[in-house]
Design a protein around this motif. Structure first.
Motif, PDB file in Angstrom:
ATOM      1  N   VAL A 161       0.861  -1.180   0.000  1.00  0.00           N
ATOM      2  CA  VAL A 161       0.000   0.000   0.000  1.00  0.00           C
ATOM      3  C   VAL A 161       0.897   1.228   0.000  1.00  0.00           C
ATOM      4  CG1 VAL A 161      -1.641   1.365   1.352  1.00  0.00           C
ATOM      5  CG2 VAL A 161      -1.928  -1.113   1.169  1.00  0.00           C
ATOM      6  N   ALA A 162       0.687   2.130  -0.950  1.00  0.00           N
ATOM      7  CA  ALA A 162       1.351   3.429  -0.923  1.00  0.00           C
ATOM      8  C   ALA A 162       0.492   4.354  -0.068  1.00  0.00           C
ATOM      9  CB  ALA A 162       1.505   3.989  -2.327  1.00  0.00           C
ATOM     10  N   ALA A 163       1.100   4.981   0.923  1.00  0.00           N
ATOM     11  CA  ALA A 163       0.332   5.853   1.825  1.00  0.00           C
ATOM     12  C   ALA A 163       1.152   7.056   2.250  1.00  0.00           C
ATOM     13  CB  ALA A 163      -0.143   5.065   3.045  1.00  0.00           C
ATOM     14  N   ALA A 211       2.442  14.325  15.380  1.00  0.00           N
ATOM     15  CA  ALA A 211       2.431  14.119  16.834  1.00  0.00           C
ATOM     16  C   ALA A 211       1.003  14.078  17.375  1.00  0.00           C
ATOM     17  CB  ALA A 211       3.226  15.218  17.528  1.00  0.00           C
ATOM     18  N   LYS A 212       0.097  14.798  16.745  1.00  0.00           N
ATOM     19  CA  LYS A 212      -1.302  14.832  17.174  1.00  0.00           C
ATOM     20  C   LYS A 212      -2.124  13.693  16.572  1.00  0.00           C
ATOM     21  CE  LYS A 212      -1.243  19.902  17.384  1.00  0.00           C
ATOM     22  NZ  LYS A 212      -1.805  21.139  16.766  1.00  0.00           N
ATOM     23  N   GLY A 213      -1.509  12.894  15.689  1.00  0.00           N
ATOM     24  CA  GLY A 213      -2.255  11.837  15.003  1.00  0.00           C
ATOM     25  C   GLY A 213      -3.278  12.379  14.045  1.00  0.00           C
ATOM     26  N   GLU A 214      -2.943  13.508  13.379  1.00  0.00           N
ATOM     27  CA  GLU A 214      -3.906  14.178  12.513  1.00  0.00           C
ATOM     28  C   GLU A 214      -3.396  14.318  11.080  1.00  0.00           C
ATOM     29  OE1 GLU A 214      -4.877  17.868  14.386  1.00  0.00           O
ATOM     30  OE2 GLU A 214      -6.003  16.905  16.007  1.00  0.00           O
ATOM     31  N   LEU A 215      -2.587  13.368  10.634  1.00  0.00           N
ATOM     32  CA  LEU A 215      -2.117  13.394   9.261  1.00  0.00           C
ATOM     33  C   LEU A 215      -3.256  13.113   8.286  1.00  0.00           C
ATOM     34  CD1 LEU A 215       1.121  11.294   9.809  1.00  0.00           C
ATOM     35  CD2 LEU A 215       1.054  13.750   9.294  1.00  0.00           C
ATOM     36  N   ASN A 216      -3.144  13.649   7.088  1.00  0.00           N
ATOM     37  CA  ASN A 216      -3.994  13.221   5.985  1.00  0.00           C
ATOM     38  C   ASN A 216      -3.219  12.153   5.229  1.00  0.00           C
ATOM     39  OD1 ASN A 216      -6.617  14.844   5.594  1.00  0.00           O
ATOM     40  ND2 ASN A 216      -5.114  16.417   6.152  1.00  0.00           N
ATOM     41  N   VAL A 217      -3.767  10.969   5.160  1.00  0.00           N
ATOM     42  CA  VAL A 217      -3.083   9.837   4.537  1.00  0.00           C
ATOM     43  C   VAL A 217      -3.669   9.604   3.150  1.00  0.00           C
ATOM     44  CG1 VAL A 217      -2.587   7.377   4.698  1.00  0.00           C
ATOM     45  CG2 VAL A 217      -2.607   8.781   6.768  1.00  0.00           C
ATOM     46  N   LEU A 218      -2.804   9.623   2.135  1.00  0.00           N
ATOM     47  CA  LEU A 218      -3.220   9.388   0.753  1.00  0.00           C
ATOM     48  C   LEU A 218      -2.912   7.925   0.433  1.00  0.00           C
ATOM     49  CD1 LEU A 218      -1.602  12.586  -0.834  1.00  0.00           C
ATOM     50  CD2 LEU A 218      -3.687  12.397   0.550  1.00  0.00           C
ATOM     51  N   ALA A 219      -3.921   7.063   0.474  1.00  0.00           N
ATOM     52  CA  ALA A 219      -3.686   5.618   0.420  1.00  0.00           C
ATOM     53  C   ALA A 219      -4.177   5.022  -0.886  1.00  0.00           C
ATOM     54  CB  ALA A 219      -4.385   4.936   1.591  1.00  0.00           C
ATOM     55  N   ALA A 220      -3.334   4.164  -1.471  1.00  0.00           N
ATOM     56  CA  ALA A 220      -3.715   3.471  -2.699  1.00  0.00           C
ATOM     57  C   ALA A 220      -3.130   2.068  -2.692  1.00  0.00           C
ATOM     58  CB  ALA A 220      -3.230   4.239  -3.927  1.00  0.00           C
ATOM     59  N   GLY A 240      -7.406   5.077  -4.824  1.00  0.00           N
ATOM     60  CA  GLY A 240      -7.662   4.049  -5.823  1.00  0.00           C
ATOM     61  C   GLY A 240      -6.797   2.816  -5.668  1.00  0.00           C
ATOM     62  N   GLY A 241      -6.837   1.971  -6.675  1.00  0.00           N
ATOM     63  CA  GLY A 241      -6.183   0.672  -6.589  1.00  0.00           C
ATOM     64  C   GLY A 241      -4.758   0.632  -7.075  1.00  0.00           C
ATOM     65  N   GLU A 242      -4.261   1.711  -7.681  1.00  0.00           N
ATOM     66  CA  GLU A 242      -2.899   1.738  -8.218  1.00  0.00           C
ATOM     67  C   GLU A 242      -2.006   2.564  -7.308  1.00  0.00           C
ATOM     68  OE1 GLU A 242      -1.963  -0.077 -10.729  1.00  0.00           O
ATOM     69  OE2 GLU A 242      -4.007  -0.798 -11.045  1.00  0.00           O
ATOM     70  N   PRO A 243      -1.077   1.938  -6.570  1.00  0.00           N
ATOM     71  CA  PRO A 243      -0.256   2.680  -5.599  1.00  0.00           C
ATOM     72  C   PRO A 243       0.439   3.926  -6.142  1.00  0.00           C
ATOM     73  CG  PRO A 243      -0.003   0.337  -5.235  1.00  0.00           C
ATOM     74  CD  PRO A 243      -0.824   0.481  -6.484  1.00  0.00           C
TER      75      PRO A 243
END
Length: 285
Positions: A109-111, A121-130, A154-157
């Motif tokens: 998974v690319a994230a 540190a706050k656990g508030e990242l925006n994660v872009l996951a594919a 989407g499905g392509e990392p």
């Protein structure tokens, strides 16, 4: 869940700490060693790949190639592992990683993430996951610990990596836009404080404008994200554009300006130091 972490830089440390605080068992490997409360440091990256899942947060393409590919590390991973790579890397390398994980028979998974160390540190990242839907669902509970939101790319990392590079490109364009606006307005008697009050409350109220207008106003460039890394990401964007046979003129201009700011001893300062380079007259103090 047992989670392996490869890379304990400024971002990796905060991610590992949050996962440990959430009750996960965290095994971490770092090239330069070190210790982190609540995290078990392992001797080799192969040990980190024996966990239920693994997350890699290394600095760049060269580090990924050295650690993951140069040593054929993926062939040593636990069968059934899902490996999350959260580094900001080139689209070309992202495509190679799809193939190398498939060959090794492990999930991928690319994230890449949006956010600075204080946000991590706050656990508030925006994660872009594919990645493959099943692999994404396997790691989703872990990504939820470190994120404000998981964005499905989407499905392509490689799509997630392209999105991250594009986001960083746009941030640098915003920094340069503010700097050039200050040249015009300050040169005609309007303070940058008043101008930024205007734009933040009318046209441009996003976090990037908020954070970096404050840096420009205070002329405070203590690194949150180093200019040298910003330049690296702009070069990744240029490489991606070249692979598509496209010329992106704004990207070229901002990349040149960031390179000049780094050359002027700004590489270890926050990437918004590019604005200071633009605002100061040529040859100025």
């Amino acid at each position: 869940m047992e989670i392996g972490i490869i890379g304990l830089g400024a971002m990796g440390r905060e991610i590992a700490r949050n996962l440990a605080d959430a009750g996960h068992t965290v095994l971490a490997w770092n090239r330069s060693g070190g210790q982190l409360d609540g995290v078990r440091i392992v001797a080799t990256p192969a040990q980190a790949l024996q966990a239920d899942m693994a997350l890699t947060m290394l600095a760049d393409d060269a580090a990924i190639r050295s650690v993951l590919q140069g040593t054929n590390l993926l062939s040593l991973a636990r069968p059934g592992l899902v490996h999350v790579v959260s580094s900001t890397i080139s689209v070309a390398l992202a495509k190679e990683l799809v193939d190398s994980h498939r060959t090794a028979g492990i999930g991928y998974v690319a994230a890449p993430v949006l956010g600075r160390p204080d946000v991590a540190a706050k656990g508030e990242l925006n994660v872009l996951a594919a990645g493959a839907p099943q692999a994404l669902e396997t790691v989703r509970p872990v990504l939820e610990v470190i994120s404000k939101r998981i964005w499905d790319m989407g499905g392509e990392p490689p799509a997630a990596n392209a999105a991250k590079i594009a986001c960083n490109m746009m941030i640098t364009m915003a920094i340069e836009a503010m700097a050039e606006a200050v040249v015009l307005t300050e040169g005609n008697g309007l303070t940058r404080e008043r101008f930024f009050d205007l734009i933040l409350n009318t046209l441009f109220g996003s976090r990037s404008y908020q954070v970096y207008s404050a840096n420009i106003t205070q002329q405070h460039y203590k690194p949150g994200f180093k200019a040298s890394l910003g330049l690296k990401d702009l070069r990744l964007a240029q490489a991606a554009a070249e692979q598509l046979g496209r010329n992106l003129p704004m990207l070229s201009a901002v990349s040149d300006q960031m390179a000049e700011a780094v050359k002027a001893r700004g590489g270890d300062r926050d990437w918004s130091v590019m604005a200071d380079y633009t605002i100061r007259p040529a040859g100025g103090p």
